[in-house]
Design a protein around this motif. Sequence first.
Motif, PDB file in Angstrom:
ATOM      1  N   TRP A   5       0.851  -1.191   0.000  1.00 31.65           N
ATOM      2  CA  TRP A   5       0.000   0.000   0.000  1.00 31.65           C
ATOM      3  C   TRP A   5       0.877   1.227   0.000  1.00 31.65           C
ATOM      4  CZ3 TRP A   5      -3.999   1.608  -2.062  1.00 31.65           C
ATOM      5  CH2 TRP A   5      -5.020   2.381  -1.501  1.00 31.65           C
TER       6      TRP A   5
ATOM      7  N   ALA B 288     -17.224   8.557   3.332  1.00 30.38           N
ATOM      8  CA  ALA B 288     -17.705   7.474   4.188  1.00 30.38           C
ATOM      9  C   ALA B 288     -17.608   7.845   5.665  1.00 30.38           C
ATOM     10  CB  ALA B 288     -16.897   6.204   3.902  1.00 30.38           C
TER      11      ALA B 288
ATOM     12  N   GLY C 142     -17.537  10.960   7.248  1.00 30.19           N
ATOM     13  CA  GLY C 142     -18.491  11.975   7.686  1.00 30.19           C
ATOM     14  C   GLY C 142     -19.928  11.477   7.615  1.00 30.19           C
TER      15      GLY C 142
ATOM     16  N   VAL D  25     -22.337  18.732   5.245  1.00 29.43           N
ATOM     17  CA  VAL D  25     -22.054  19.700   4.194  1.00 29.43           C
ATOM     18  C   VAL D  25     -20.953  19.125   3.309  1.00 29.43           C
ATOM     19  CG1 VAL D  25     -21.407  22.074   3.667  1.00 29.43           C
ATOM     20  CG2 VAL D  25     -22.647  21.567   5.780  1.00 29.43           C
TER      21      VAL D  25
ATOM     22  N   ALA E 260     -18.830  19.398  -0.387  1.00 29.05           N
ATOM     23  CA  ALA E 260     -18.469  20.327  -1.462  1.00 29.05           C
ATOM     24  C   ALA E 260     -18.975  19.857  -2.822  1.00 29.05           C
ATOM     25  CB  ALA E 260     -16.954  20.515  -1.505  1.00 29.05           C
TER      26      ALA E 260
ATOM     27  N   GLY F 270     -15.266  11.500  -3.473  1.00 32.62           N
ATOM     28  CA  GLY F 270     -13.840  11.444  -3.146  1.00 32.62           C
ATOM     29  C   GLY F 270     -13.397   9.987  -3.089  1.00 32.62           C
TER      30      GLY F 270
ATOM     31  N   ASN G 211     -12.707   3.331  -3.983  1.00 30.95           N
ATOM     32  CA  ASN G 211     -11.759   2.438  -3.304  1.00 30.95           C
ATOM     33  C   ASN G 211     -12.057   0.975  -3.595  1.00 30.95           C
ATOM     34  OD1 ASN G 211     -13.609   1.379  -1.050  1.00 30.95           O
ATOM     35  ND2 ASN G 211     -13.844   3.602  -0.890  1.00 30.95           N
ATOM     36  N   GLY G 212     -11.257   0.116  -2.957  1.00 30.87           N
ATOM     37  CA  GLY G 212     -11.361  -1.314  -3.216  1.00 30.87           C
ATOM     38  C   GLY G 212     -12.483  -2.004  -2.457  1.00 30.87           C
TER      39      GLY G 212
ATOM     40  N   GLN H 215     -19.549  24.187  -0.350  1.00 35.67           N
ATOM     41  CA  GLN H 215     -18.186  24.132   0.164  1.00 35.67           C
ATOM     42  C   GLN H 215     -18.044  24.946   1.441  1.00 35.67           C
ATOM     43  OE1 GLN H 215     -15.217  24.742  -2.734  1.00 35.67           O
ATOM     44  NE2 GLN H 215     -13.677  23.920  -1.353  1.00 35.67           N
ATOM     45  N   VAL H 216     -17.368  24.362   2.416  1.00 38.02           N
ATOM     46  CA  VAL H 216     -17.070  25.091   3.649  1.00 38.02           C
ATOM     47  C   VAL H 216     -15.735  25.797   3.448  1.00 38.02           C
ATOM     48  CG1 VAL H 216     -16.479  24.854   6.085  1.00 38.02           C
ATOM     49  CG2 VAL H 216     -18.325  23.466   5.092  1.00 38.02           C
TER      50      VAL H 216
ATOM     51  N   ALA I  43     -14.459  15.968   8.714  1.00 32.50           N
ATOM     52  CA  ALA I  43     -14.071  14.674   8.145  1.00 32.50           C
ATOM     53  C   ALA I  43     -13.912  14.876   6.652  1.00 32.50           C
ATOM     54  CB  ALA I  43     -15.120  13.607   8.447  1.00 32.50           C
TER      55      ALA I  43
ATOM     56  N   PRO J 150      -8.596  14.482   2.407  1.00 39.58           N
ATOM     57  CA  PRO J 150      -7.317  15.176   2.221  1.00 39.58           C
ATOM     58  C   PRO J 150      -7.361  16.638   2.679  1.00 39.58           C
ATOM     59  CG  PRO J 150      -7.974  14.017   0.215  1.00 39.58           C
ATOM     60  CD  PRO J 150      -9.116  13.906   1.163  1.00 39.58           C
ATOM     61  N   TYR J 151      -8.559  17.223   2.728  1.00 41.19           N
ATOM     62  CA  TYR J 151      -8.685  18.640   3.096  1.00 41.19           C
ATOM     63  C   TYR J 151      -8.831  18.871   4.594  1.00 41.19           C
ATOM     64  CZ  TYR J 151      -9.237  19.521  -1.869  1.00 41.19           C
ATOM     65  OH  TYR J 151      -9.025  19.590  -3.224  1.00 41.19           O
TER      66      TYR J 151
ATOM     67  N   GLU K  43      -6.067  10.408   1.613  1.00 40.44           N
ATOM     68  CA  GLU K  43      -5.475  11.156   2.704  1.00 40.44           C
ATOM     69  C   GLU K  43      -4.493  10.269   3.462  1.00 40.44           C
ATOM     70  OE1 GLU K  43      -8.351   9.601   2.516  1.00 40.44           O
ATOM     71  OE2 GLU K  43      -8.315   8.331   4.284  1.00 40.44           O
TER      72      GLU K  43
ATOM     73  N   MET L 298      -8.763   9.224   7.981  1.00 41.86           N
ATOM     74  CA  MET L 298      -8.568   7.790   8.177  1.00 41.86           C
ATOM     75  C   MET L 298      -7.286   7.206   7.587  1.00 41.86           C
ATOM     76  SD  MET L 298     -10.972   7.079  10.190  1.00 41.86           S
ATOM     77  CE  MET L 298     -10.896   5.286  10.199  1.00 41.86           C
TER      78      MET L 298
ATOM     79  N   GLY M 129     -13.552   0.649   4.804  1.00 38.80           N
ATOM     80  CA  GLY M 129     -13.956  -0.520   5.580  1.00 38.80           C
ATOM     81  C   GLY M 129     -14.245  -0.173   7.028  1.00 38.80           C
TER      82      GLY M 129
HETATM   83  C1  LIG Z   1      -7.981   3.317  -5.151  1.00 34.21           C
HETATM   84  C2  LIG Z   1      -8.308   3.294  -3.670  1.00 34.21           C
HETATM   85  C3  LIG Z   1      -8.461   2.088  -3.010  1.00 34.21           C
HETATM   86  C4  LIG Z   1      -8.770   2.055  -1.647  1.00 34.21           C
HETATM   87  N1  LIG Z   1      -9.032   0.853  -1.058  1.00 34.21           N
HETATM   88  C5  LIG Z   1      -9.546   0.822   0.206  1.00 34.21           C
HETATM   89  C6  LIG Z   1     -10.038  -0.368   0.773  1.00 34.21           C
HETATM   90  O1  LIG Z   1     -10.056  -1.421   0.125  1.00 34.21           O
HETATM   91  N2  LIG Z   1     -10.516  -0.354   2.053  1.00 34.21           N
HETATM   92  C7  LIG Z   1     -10.554   0.804   2.768  1.00 34.21           C
HETATM   93  O2  LIG Z   1     -10.995   0.778   3.898  1.00 34.21           O
HETATM   94  N3  LIG Z   1     -10.096   1.967   2.256  1.00 34.21           N
HETATM   95  C8  LIG Z   1      -9.622   2.004   0.987  1.00 34.21           C
HETATM   96  N4  LIG Z   1      -9.207   3.201   0.432  1.00 34.21           N
HETATM   97  C9  LIG Z   1      -9.182   4.398   1.271  1.00 34.21           C
HETATM   98  C10 LIG Z   1     -10.564   4.963   1.540  1.00 34.21           C
HETATM   99  O3  LIG Z   1     -11.245   5.135   0.329  1.00 34.21           O
HETATM  100  C11 LIG Z   1     -10.442   6.300   2.255  1.00 34.21           C
HETATM  101  O4  LIG Z   1      -9.657   6.154   3.397  1.00 34.21           O
HETATM  102  C12 LIG Z   1     -11.810   6.774   2.719  1.00 34.21           C
HETATM  103  O5  LIG Z   1     -12.722   6.772   1.641  1.00 34.21           O
HETATM  104  C13 LIG Z   1     -11.730   8.140   3.323  1.00 34.21           C
HETATM  105  O6  LIG Z   1     -13.042   8.584   3.594  1.00 34.21           O
HETATM  106  P1  LIG Z   1     -13.296  10.030   4.160  1.00 34.21           P
HETATM  107  O7  LIG Z   1     -14.748  10.178   4.294  1.00 34.21           O
HETATM  108  O8  LIG Z   1     -12.497  10.192   5.388  1.00 34.21           O
HETATM  109  O9  LIG Z   1     -12.686  11.003   3.066  1.00 34.21           O
HETATM  110  P2  LIG Z   1     -13.167  11.323   1.582  1.00 34.21           P
HETATM  111  O10 LIG Z   1     -13.768  10.172   0.904  1.00 34.21           O
HETATM  112  O11 LIG Z   1     -12.004  11.969   0.938  1.00 34.21           O
HETATM  113  O12 LIG Z   1     -14.317  12.367   1.798  1.00 34.21           O
HETATM  114  C14 LIG Z   1     -14.076  13.676   2.210  1.00 34.21           C
HETATM  115  C15 LIG Z   1     -15.151  14.538   1.633  1.00 34.21           C
HETATM  116  O13 LIG Z   1     -15.010  15.841   2.152  1.00 34.21           O
HETATM  117  C16 LIG Z   1     -15.386  16.754   1.169  1.00 34.21           C
HETATM  118  N5  LIG Z   1     -14.787  18.043   1.483  1.00 34.21           N
HETATM  119  C17 LIG Z   1     -13.470  18.343   1.546  1.00 34.21           C
HETATM  120  N6  LIG Z   1     -13.295  19.630   1.839  1.00 34.21           N
HETATM  121  C18 LIG Z   1     -14.513  20.171   1.975  1.00 34.21           C
HETATM  122  C19 LIG Z   1     -14.981  21.477   2.285  1.00 34.21           C
HETATM  123  N7  LIG Z   1     -14.144  22.487   2.506  1.00 34.21           N
HETATM  124  N8  LIG Z   1     -16.314  21.680   2.332  1.00 34.21           N
HETATM  125  C20 LIG Z   1     -17.189  20.671   2.112  1.00 34.21           C
HETATM  126  N9  LIG Z   1     -16.777  19.420   1.821  1.00 34.21           N
HETATM  127  C21 LIG Z   1     -15.465  19.170   1.754  1.00 34.21           C
HETATM  128  C22 LIG Z   1     -14.840  16.141  -0.093  1.00 34.21           C
HETATM  129  O14 LIG Z   1     -15.505  16.642  -1.222  1.00 34.21           O
HETATM  130  C23 LIG Z   1     -15.071  14.660   0.135  1.00 34.21           C
HETATM  131  O15 LIG Z   1     -16.269  14.192  -0.432  1.00 34.21           O
HETATM  132  C24 LIG Z   1      -8.885   3.262  -0.928  1.00 34.21           C
HETATM  133  C25 LIG Z   1      -8.759   4.481  -1.601  1.00 34.21           C
HETATM  134  C26 LIG Z   1      -8.510   4.505  -2.970  1.00 34.21           C
HETATM  135  C27 LIG Z   1      -8.448   5.823  -3.689  1.00 34.21           C
END
Ligand SMILES: Cc1cc2nc3c(=O)[nH]c(=O)nc-3n(C[C@H](O)[C@H](O)[C@H](O)COP(=O)(O)OP(=O)(O)OC[C@H]3O[C@@H](n4cnc5c(N)ncnc54)[C@H](O)[C@@H]3O)c2cc1C
Lengths: 540, 399
Positions: A514, B31, B33, B50, B52, B58, B63-64, B182-183, B211, B214-215, B319, B342, B348
């Motif tokens: 990874w 996932a 948030g 909220v 964006a 995202g 993901n997988g 967007q916040v 949550a 990357p942001y 991230e 995360m 997952g």
């Molecule tokens: C190719 C790939 C394979 C993966 N495989 C796995 C796997 O098999 N199992 C697993 O558990 N994980 C896997 N991951 C990782 C997993 O997808 C991420 O860790 C997880 O989706 C992160 O979720 P999150 O909600 O924290 O962030 P994100 O999915 O990044 O969501 C954050 C959200 O915040 C929004 N946002 C950001 N800034 C603002 C703002 N200022 N205002 C409003 N909204 C905003 C964004 O638009 C986004 O929708 C994989 C990722 C990828 C890309």
Amino acid sequence: MAREPEMSPAGMDRTSVSGKTPTIAEMTDLLVIGAGPAGCAAAIDAAGRGLKVMLVDENPVDFEAMNNEIPLHFGGRMTGAVRNRNAMTDAVLEGSPAIAEAFEAGVDVRLGTACWGLFVKAPTATWVDRPMAGIADAEGVRHIGFEHAIIAAGSRDMGLAFPGWELPGVMGAAAARRLATHYDALAARRAVILGSGAEALLTALTLIEAGTACAAVVEAAGAPIGPSDLISQITERGTEILTDHVVAQAEGDLDGVTRVMVAAVDRDGRHVAGSARAIECDTVVLGIAAIPAIELLEAAGCRMTFDARRGGQVPVLDSGQRTSRPGIYAIGDIAGIWPEKSTDPSVAVAEAQRAVAAILATEDRLDISAAPPEPAIDIDAYLKHWVRASVIEAAGEPHVCQCEDVTARDVLEVRPPRYLDWQAPTQKPTDLVSLLGNGPPNPDQVKRLTRAGMGQCQGRRCREQVAVLLALGAGVPLAGVPLATYRAPVRPIRLDQLAETEEQPEMTETWEGWFGIPSMWLAPWELGPDGRPLADDSDD
Amino acid sequence: MTKAAPEPVERPTGTEEDVPGASVVVVGGGATGLSAAWWLARAGIDVLVVEAGIVGFGASGRNGGGCTHGYSPLFVEEQRLWPMMDDLLGYPTEFSPERIRIAFDEEQMARLRRTHEIGGRLGFRSEELDSTQLREVVPLAGEGSIGGFHHAFGGHANPHRTVQAYAWAIQDHGGRVLQHTQVHNFTMSGGRVVAVETSRGSIGCDQLVIAAGPYTGTLTALLGTEVPVAPARAEMIVTEPLPLMPLGGVDGNGLYGRQTLRGNLAYGGGPHEWFDLDDMEDQRPPSSPLSRSIAKRVAELFPKAAHARVIRSWAGFIENTPDGRPVIDRLTEPENVVVATMSSVGFGLSPASGHAIQELVTAGRCGFADLSSFALARFDGLDPDWRRRRGWVSTPATL
Ligand SMILES: Cc1cc2nc3c(=O)[nH]c(=O)nc-3n(C[C@H](O)[C@H](O)[C@H](O)COP(=O)(O)OP(=O)(O)OC[C@H]3O[C@@H](n4cnc5c(N)ncnc54)[C@H](O)[C@@H]3O)c2cc1C
């Protein structure tokens, strides 16, 4: 174990793409994709000006691909002759004399070679150190590096569902023309043509020329929409034009369509009771809209726009045919389709010249031709009427997406696919409104949930219908529906062919793990109370 | 640190669009948030997400789909919840239990063995299989593997369906999801965040959850707290559907992924690419010629599927924290903010991470797992130059 991740001597994370580059098999100055009139003109012009030019075209397409409706909706209406590749190569060369001319002009011509992806350096893909194209031919898959690429990939057809449209014999207009003219291998005796625009009427004339009878041109609108001279040519040949009509049903047997039932429709697309009548035919040609084949460009991140004058979703281009991605140009049908262009090859040739001039920085010496005229019809209203009358008002529930068995209702109610056999624990119908909230309808979001467009034809037969359905469902103009994204490979490619023959050693060495962050994998009991690894010897 | 849900404060009004505020505003419809908001809504709390763009657009929808994170303190909760998620949410997630992992060399086998050992220590069973046994249970497998494991735990789900299931379930419980919003800032009053400033105006809140994938770090920086996260790109390919194997959760050979319930093989792996947040602006995550390297490994993993045609590829922006482990923590200041990111394993874990976030919001601490290793304090004193020191930076133009 908890050391910092490995770094290369250059100070880069060794487990990242840094220090690795995609393999390139060959290089050329100019890669032209598509050997139609526009592509050939560009290749010949550029070669004449001293560029090293490679011209690739996927024709002749092999039988198996055609059977899978790749790259066009062939509807199984090709003769057995297409199994003979040599004969088909000869037919393609005979059908397009310009290809031989290009060859004479010193162009490196590659037939039977499909381009399935364009890769350019992007801020989030810097390891693509130079522009390259993924190509596939009988020998396998390779990347070709290029300085400039002119994409002249032509058009395909908008699909249109009606009960029975999955039968063999229902095919796209571009596919029918391709088989009739390039392959001399169209197995159609008597056809009904849907749509009356320039492309549909030209297809009807081409088929008649090639010996296929045209039983009728069916048009959902109240009057034929194509240029009047084409309309009179059609009627002179004895083909009737049925306006305010759609195909209510195609009937047939194992060999495909044997007849269609046509029905009159009212202004709201409802079928007029008692108006149905049968027309004997073995082929139904879908010609309601020619679609610029933008998939390579869109997948490469070139900016697209909805432009009704140019036939819908097209690349944003400047006067030198430049897309928003440096080094990538678009000409011919892919740059826009309008009646004057369909009937006059010199328009596409002028685009070819402009692109070559732009590459050589001599474009200021060219007249820039006028922009396409305002369309004679409102394509938003036209396509919505067709989809309402043919798909939504259909008596059965035809699958809009044939690969994944998705109906119009599935799309509008955002239903999970049937194979899940999902029984909601409570009656909570889902719908577009709860999905979209305050936003425009997004076909990718709907695709993710219904699978419409996710199948093996890569959405070629359903994506425009789905966009129209969403526009209808959300009550917005078609221009307000974002374009569903395309992804490489834009042609299906077997795993063992796509596969690199050899993995580069630097790839193999750091492939596993990874993100290559050792501390990521430590279990709670391997961490101290401060959340840092117990055996931590890293320094921060 | 333990704190009951604070008293509501006056919320600012008179906003551009007058989006009614909520007791808890969650920034980010990934996932993490969404799950947090769903748990909050289930607990009867007035919650607003909220987002964006579109929920799950995202990494959460790219993901997988893997749900097997033995080394995480949230693992036991992850395993407890997934088998119930369809029923709890009221929408299908396509969760399918168990995993088989196949190794082609000793190094791969050692990695797989660790999952087996960690799971075993927590009471989860797995069985070691030799190459012949693997071919019996994995119809698409061939010769050449040296062995593997069948884990009677873990599994996989469909990310697209899961994120939307959270979003719909939030609405079913009376919560709200605001997309295309967007916040860009926060309003403070009395040491607390009282509103989020968005592209649709100001939205009042009593408590805030950040949550944002990357942001996340950019947003917390506005509140004076560094959350170190670096963005990176990873990519996957998918084939046309094939006949279903008895168990779709098969991976290995340096790949992660699954056979979907529709039959497609969806796999990713190989090198990632680092860049800066600014580079992501208006960029759809591009897939790259890496598809060919992934295809090679998939064809090795499943020789009997070598004829299957690849029909798509995609990439996602992920991230990552400096130690590769999540941050789920309540800020010390302002006190009404919970941060969650995360570090590349958030899909997952999402049923469990959302539960943990909900407890941090409502009770001030997580009662079902020890989250001390997810605390922000572990990065106190982090070298500001940490990304460059790790080489987690964009490939220089000239090397
Ligand atoms: C190719 C790939 C394979 C993966 N495989 C796995 C796997 O098999 N199992 C697993 O558990 N994980 C896997 N991951 C990782 C997993 O997808 C991420 O860790 C997880 O989706 C992160 O979720 P999150 O909600 O924290 O962030 P994100 O999915 O990044 O969501 C954050 C959200 O915040 C929004 N946002 C950001 N800034 C603002 C703002 N200022 N205002 C409003 N909204 C905003 C964004 O638009 C986004 O929708 C994989 C990722 C990828 C890309």
